[in-house]
Design an enzyme around this catalytic site. Structure first.
Site, PDB file in Angstrom:
ATOM      1  N   TYR A  17      11.175   9.130  11.914  1.00 26.68           N
ATOM      2  CA  TYR A  17      11.091   7.667  11.798  1.00 26.68           C
ATOM      3  C   TYR A  17      12.432   7.019  11.489  1.00 26.68           C
ATOM      4  CZ  TYR A  17       6.096   8.606  11.434  1.00 26.68           C
ATOM      5  OH  TYR A  17       4.822   9.028  11.678  1.00 26.68           O
ATOM      6  N   HIS A  22      10.682   0.006  12.662  1.00 28.63           N
ATOM      7  CA  HIS A  22       9.968  -0.220  11.402  1.00 28.63           C
ATOM      8  C   HIS A  22      10.874   0.033  10.190  1.00 28.63           C
ATOM      9  CE1 HIS A  22       6.086  -1.553  10.286  1.00 28.63           C
ATOM     10  NE2 HIS A  22       5.463  -0.410  10.112  1.00 28.63           N
ATOM     11  N   TYR A  68       4.790   6.411   2.838  1.00 30.52           N
ATOM     12  CA  TYR A  68       4.671   5.788   4.153  1.00 30.52           C
ATOM     13  C   TYR A  68       4.551   4.280   3.963  1.00 30.52           C
ATOM     14  CZ  TYR A  68       4.688  10.187   6.510  1.00 30.52           C
ATOM     15  OH  TYR A  68       5.085  11.402   6.997  1.00 30.52           O
ATOM     16  N   ASN A  70       2.499   1.945   4.599  1.00 30.83           N
ATOM     17  CA  ASN A  70       1.298   1.316   4.051  1.00 30.83           C
ATOM     18  C   ASN A  70       1.059   1.634   2.578  1.00 30.83           C
ATOM     19  OD1 ASN A  70       0.552   3.965   4.407  1.00 30.83           O
ATOM     20  ND2 ASN A  70      -1.362   3.529   5.466  1.00 30.83           N
ATOM     21  N   ASN A 116       1.863  -4.010   7.143  1.00 29.30           N
ATOM     22  CA  ASN A 116       1.186  -3.141   6.179  1.00 29.30           C
ATOM     23  C   ASN A 116       1.994  -2.877   4.917  1.00 29.30           C
ATOM     24  OD1 ASN A 116      -1.196  -2.875   7.636  1.00 29.30           O
ATOM     25  ND2 ASN A 116      -0.366  -1.199   8.860  1.00 29.30           N
TER      26      ASN A 116
END
EC number: 3.1.1.29
Length: 194
Positions: A17, A22, A68, A70, A116
């Site tokens: 990631y 994001h 993460y 969220n 989120n």
């Protein structure tokens, strides 16, 4: 206006990631850490990478949650609670679908807009949303069903260069932010576009 004591950069952990859209907020905090010569170190009790520097006698803490996206609120609530940082003294940097790449905007309060990470931060702070936000534009894929793959994907080079430029613009208004000159910071930042 309350001085900023905590700057949070949202993203997802792990190499897969690391360079995704994001993680725009995490890129911003990494750039601050580099400019201030601060090493971001893992702190388990804060569920993230943390660092600290002093600006005009005031401690400013940096946080990149290693949860993460969220679950970002877990890290923010843990660090803010431990150091008794008021919610109004928190700046959260995050990716923003509703702004094109190359645009960054400051905002105080508001809802989560479907993000989120923001949703969890608001929930973990007792449904209080009065923290400051730095919204880093990443653009929108055009179809809601494509959002997840889009934010978790890497931006093409031209798009990434625009995101990097918007982070540069945001770094340029940090002195105004630290001085509590939010209107000036907003005016200067909002007039920039890569």
């Amino acid at each position: 206006m309350t001085a900023i004591q905590l700057i949070v950069g949202l993203g997802n952990p792990g190499a897969e990631y690391e360079q995704t859209r994001h993680n725009a907020g995490a890129f911003f905090v990494e750039r601050i850490a580099a400019a201030q010569r601060v090493n971001l170190v893992p702190e388990r009790k804060f569920f993230g990478l943390t660092g600290r520097f002093t600006h005009q006698g005031q401690d400013v803490r940096l946080l990149i949650p290693t949860t993460y996206m969220n679950r970002s609120g877990q890290a923010v609530a843990a660090l803010a609670g431990f150091y008794r940082i008021p919610i109004e003294s928190i700046l959260v940097a995050h990716d923003e679908l509703d702004l094109p790449p190359g645009v960054a905007k400051l905002k105080v309060g508001g809802g989560h807009g479907g993000h989120n990470g923001l949703r969890d931060i608001i929930a973990q702070l007792g449904n209080q949303n009065t923290f400051h936000r730095l919204r880093l534009g990443i653009g929108h894929p055009g179809d809601a069903s494509k959002v997840s793959g889009f934010v978790l994907g890497r931006a093409p080079r031209a798009e990434q260069e625009k995101l990097d430029a918007s982070i540069d613009f945001a770094l340029g208004v940090l002195p105004d932010i630290f001085a509590g000159e939010w209107n000036r910071a907003m005016k200067n930042l909002h007039s920039q576009k890569a």
